[in-house]
Design a protein around this motif. Sequence first.
Motif, PDB file in Angstrom:
ATOM      1  N   ALA A  16       0.831  -1.207   0.000  1.00  0.00           N
ATOM      2  CA  ALA A  16       0.000   0.000   0.000  1.00  0.00           C
ATOM      3  C   ALA A  16       0.863   1.255   0.000  1.00  0.00           C
ATOM      4  N   SER A  17       1.918   1.258   0.800  1.00  0.00           N
ATOM      5  CA  SER A  17       2.778   2.447   0.856  1.00  0.00           C
ATOM      6  C   SER A  17       3.545   2.626  -0.450  1.00  0.00           C
ATOM      7  N   GLU A  18       4.011   1.511  -1.029  1.00  0.00           N
ATOM      8  CA  GLU A  18       4.713   1.592  -2.310  1.00  0.00           C
ATOM      9  C   GLU A  18       3.770   2.056  -3.419  1.00  0.00           C
ATOM     10  N   ALA A  19       2.516   1.614  -3.355  1.00  0.00           N
ATOM     11  CA  ALA A  19       1.533   2.024  -4.365  1.00  0.00           C
ATOM     12  C   ALA A  19       1.286   3.525  -4.301  1.00  0.00           C
ATOM     13  N   LYS A  20       1.165   4.067  -3.106  1.00  0.00           N
ATOM     14  CA  LYS A  20       0.959   5.508  -2.960  1.00  0.00           C
ATOM     15  C   LYS A  20       2.145   6.288  -3.522  1.00  0.00           C
ATOM     16  N   GLU A  21       3.330   5.772  -3.249  1.00  0.00           N
ATOM     17  CA  GLU A  21       4.529   6.430  -3.751  1.00  0.00           C
ATOM     18  C   GLU A  21       4.565   6.391  -5.274  1.00  0.00           C
ATOM     19  N   GLN A  22       4.207   5.254  -5.836  1.00  0.00           N
ATOM     20  CA  GLN A  22       4.182   5.127  -7.291  1.00  0.00           C
ATOM     21  C   GLN A  22       3.146   6.054  -7.918  1.00  0.00           C
ATOM     22  N   ALA A  23       2.007   6.183  -7.283  1.00  0.00           N
ATOM     23  CA  ALA A  23       0.951   7.057  -7.808  1.00  0.00           C
ATOM     24  C   ALA A  23       1.431   8.503  -7.878  1.00  0.00           C
ATOM     25  N   ARG A  24       2.208   8.908  -6.888  1.00  0.00           N
ATOM     26  CA  ARG A  24       2.734  10.278  -6.896  1.00  0.00           C
ATOM     27  C   ARG A  24       3.706  10.492  -8.058  1.00  0.00           C
ATOM     28  N   THR A  63      -5.968  -8.957  -7.364  1.00  0.00           N
ATOM     29  CA  THR A  63      -5.512 -10.026  -6.476  1.00  0.00           C
ATOM     30  C   THR A  63      -5.768  -9.634  -5.027  1.00  0.00           C
ATOM     31  N   ALA A  64      -5.605 -10.603  -4.133  1.00  0.00           N
ATOM     32  CA  ALA A  64      -5.805 -10.330  -2.705  1.00  0.00           C
ATOM     33  C   ALA A  64      -4.888  -9.211  -2.230  1.00  0.00           C
ATOM     34  N   GLU A  65      -3.646  -9.196  -2.715  1.00  0.00           N
ATOM     35  CA  GLU A  65      -2.706  -8.156  -2.317  1.00  0.00           C
ATOM     36  C   GLU A  65      -3.162  -6.785  -2.812  1.00  0.00           C
ATOM     37  N   GLU A  66      -3.679  -6.737  -4.030  1.00  0.00           N
ATOM     38  CA  GLU A  66      -4.114  -5.458  -4.600  1.00  0.00           C
ATOM     39  C   GLU A  66      -5.385  -4.941  -3.937  1.00  0.00           C
ATOM     40  N   ARG A  67      -6.254  -5.844  -3.534  1.00  0.00           N
ATOM     41  CA  ARG A  67      -7.510  -5.408  -2.909  1.00  0.00           C
ATOM     42  C   ARG A  67      -7.269  -4.682  -1.593  1.00  0.00           C
ATOM     43  N   ALA A  68      -6.079  -4.837  -1.029  1.00  0.00           N
ATOM     44  CA  ALA A  68      -5.747  -4.152   0.218  1.00  0.00           C
ATOM     45  C   ALA A  68      -5.594  -2.653   0.018  1.00  0.00           C
ATOM     46  N   TRP A  69      -5.335  -2.214  -1.226  1.00  0.00           N
ATOM     47  CA  TRP A  69      -5.119  -0.776  -1.433  1.00  0.00           C
ATOM     48  C   TRP A  69      -5.748  -0.225  -2.709  1.00  0.00           C
ATOM     49  N   ALA A  70      -6.120  -1.088  -3.660  1.00  0.00           N
ATOM     50  CA  ALA A  70      -6.602  -0.601  -4.957  1.00  0.00           C
ATOM     51  C   ALA A  70      -8.114  -0.721  -5.084  1.00  0.00           C
ATOM     52  N   THR A  71      -8.669   0.090  -5.963  1.00  0.00           N
ATOM     53  CA  THR A  71     -10.086   0.015  -6.337  1.00  0.00           C
ATOM     54  C   THR A  71     -10.163  -0.602  -7.735  1.00  0.00           C
ATOM     55  N   ALA A  72     -11.085  -1.538  -7.916  1.00  0.00           N
ATOM     56  CA  ALA A  72     -11.195  -2.230  -9.199  1.00  0.00           C
ATOM     57  C   ALA A  72     -11.924  -1.371 -10.221  1.00  0.00           C
ATOM     58  N   GLY A  73     -11.551  -1.537 -11.473  1.00  0.00           N
ATOM     59  CA  GLY A  73     -12.290  -0.919 -12.571  1.00  0.00           C
ATOM     60  C   GLY A  73     -13.553  -1.709 -12.856  1.00  0.00           C
ATOM     61  N   ASP A  74     -14.350  -1.224 -13.794  1.00  0.00           N
ATOM     62  CA  ASP A  74     -15.627  -1.894 -14.068  1.00  0.00           C
ATOM     63  C   ASP A  74     -15.977  -1.924 -15.551  1.00  0.00           C
ATOM     64  N   ALA A  75     -14.982  -1.769 -16.433  1.00  0.00           N
ATOM     65  CA  ALA A  75     -15.268  -1.734 -17.868  1.00  0.00           C
ATOM     66  C   ALA A  75     -14.071  -2.258 -18.645  1.00  0.00           C
ATOM     67  N   TYR A  76     -14.347  -2.674 -19.895  1.00  0.00           N
ATOM     68  CA  TYR A  76     -13.315  -3.210 -20.779  1.00  0.00           C
ATOM     69  C   TYR A  76     -13.296  -2.392 -22.068  1.00  0.00           C
ATOM     70  N   PRO A  77     -12.741  -1.197 -22.018  1.00  0.00           N
ATOM     71  CA  PRO A  77     -12.781  -0.326 -23.194  1.00  0.00           C
ATOM     72  C   PRO A  77     -11.890  -0.856 -24.321  1.00  0.00           C
ATOM     73  N   VAL A  78     -12.342  -0.621 -25.548  1.00  0.00           N
ATOM     74  CA  VAL A  78     -11.539  -0.905 -26.735  1.00  0.00           C
ATOM     75  C   VAL A  78     -11.337   0.425 -27.450  1.00  0.00           C
ATOM     76  N   PHE A  79     -10.093   0.783 -27.686  1.00  0.00           N
ATOM     77  CA  PHE A  79      -9.760   2.090 -28.235  1.00  0.00           C
ATOM     78  C   PHE A  79      -9.471   1.978 -29.733  1.00  0.00           C
ATOM     79  N   GLY A 108      -8.987  10.304  -4.465  1.00  0.00           N
ATOM     80  CA  GLY A 108      -8.546   9.643  -3.239  1.00  0.00           C
ATOM     81  C   GLY A 108      -8.439   8.135  -3.348  1.00  0.00           C
ATOM     82  N   LYS A 109      -8.737   7.563  -4.515  1.00  0.00           N
ATOM     83  CA  LYS A 109      -8.654   6.108  -4.706  1.00  0.00           C
ATOM     84  C   LYS A 109      -7.485   5.769  -5.623  1.00  0.00           C
ATOM     85  N   LEU A 110      -6.891   4.608  -5.381  1.00  0.00           N
ATOM     86  CA  LEU A 110      -5.788   4.144  -6.208  1.00  0.00           C
ATOM     87  C   LEU A 110      -6.286   3.097  -7.194  1.00  0.00           C
TER      88      LEU A 110
END
Length: 558
Positions: free
Chosen positions: A344-352, A407-423, A382-384
């Motif tokens: 979670a702390s590494e994810a916040k740092e990466q987001a910055r 994954t279980a590890e990601e669910r501890a800090w991330a919010t899931a998306g809800d779509a499968y866009p095709v560009f 406020g969500k990662l």
Amino acid sequence: MTKRRFRAAAVQTLARLGDYDHNIKLATQYVEDAVRQGAELIVFPECMDTGYLFDSAEHARELAETVTDGPFVTALSALAAKHGVYIASGITEWDPEKKKIFNSGVMFDRKGGLACHYHKQFLATHDQNWFEFGERGCPVVDTDLGRIGLLICFDGRIPEIFRSMTLQGAEIIVDMANFFSMDQADMWGPARAYENGVWLVAATKAGYERSIYYPGGSMIVDPKGRVVSKVPYDTHGMAVADVDPEMAGDKSIYAADDKIAGRRPETYGALALPYEQTPVCGLADQPLVPSKSVTKVAAVQMHCTRGAADPEVVLEMIDHTAKLGAKVITAPEYAFSPTWAPSASEAKEQARATPAILEKVSAIASRYGCLIAAPVIEEDAGKLFVSTVLIGPDGGRVGSYRKTHLTAEERAWATAGDAYPVFDTQFGRIGVMSGFDGVFPETSRCLGVGGADIVLWPAALREPYERELLAVPRAEDNRVALVLANRVDSPYPGGSMVVPPTGFPMWDINVAAPRSLQLGAVMPRHVDLAVCRQKMMIPKVDMFANRMPETYAPLVAA
């Protein structure tokens, strides 16, 4: 109820066209042999009663039998009752009420009763010359052996059919087949068993029937995708193995994830839409300019490490790849993170750090006129989010995909998306799936329904079968070019590659695309968009138009 182990037998033989007496005698011999070996479930190939390659629809009608009093089914029913076993077989069925011929599967119980009756849904080219498309959905039945579902041969190439049965609680899938190619057995059978966590008992023919060569490939596969018994190619015999239905109750993957509980059915709505309502409908009829319909894609196997945590090492390799002419480029999952599973702390740092990284990616994309997929962590309100941001050749943001299956590890800090866009880009129609997304066939299928030509898969693979069994079906099932960029520090490292929409000539992926463990390796390939737009496996067999979404209700049920 506690399930008990039982023995199954998958028969590999060759029916004689139009000769019921011969085929009944053959089936009787195999049933008696299987019973001597302790088998309680005995499976025969497709159209075992009549043979398969008819002269015409009239010829098929002449040979077809009813499920109630046909000679072959009557013989199988009697054999099942005599020996107290379950017998499944493919048959050529005449339905007198519907006045139709079906490529059907039947399974008789220990008393000789019809326990399950199935119609083949996904018809091969020649099937369509005499059979009607199936009208019995995806049935699963309770037996004292466990919950069993039936399907026939090409049905295994449509992931929705296997999945629909799994979601109805199937523990064992019986496949009555006429495999034409070895990859159907060596890759698709184990892949479907692995991705669904179910047993597969597949029986197919071996030999020649008129213009068709059947190589064989009868096998029994466990819920982990491991082949536990197989008949050698070009021989007749039986694959015999003990089946433990309780193993199908374990859908676990990785340390704390689940292949079924991890699904996101609320995001799969496109899979239940009629073909005419999907973006893929009609794409193959839109003209392309040959000189502008070839795209060079590349998987860049480069990411930060503990020893080299500066994002510049990744940007430099992306720059080199673009300099050499690649027009669609992706790096592995969390490419700018020194670890494949950030905390979670590494994810916040990466987001910055993400805005500055994307600015540099933008400069590279505009400098070389290419599209770059940057796997990053983004913060929004406020969500990662685990995001893959697509930067276009003008340096602007084409769009982004937010990872849907965490994954279980990601669910501890991330919010899931809800779509499968095709560009829709000048380099083709591009979709993305990230890491764990690839375990779920629904992800790539939603992108396929969305009309993708190219699917990018930035990953940090953890199990060998993610690459060895799933990558090629994700490409071929959807007729897309799959660009897999994997980390070299994940539990299953390296092996980045590009899978063509028609797969590889050799089904063993470690032979067709040997796994490189080199940090900094670049895997390029030219992709012909016309091949990606053509969604037919063989003539008249469209991977999307021939789907039967009205039977896929379990896929989108909560």
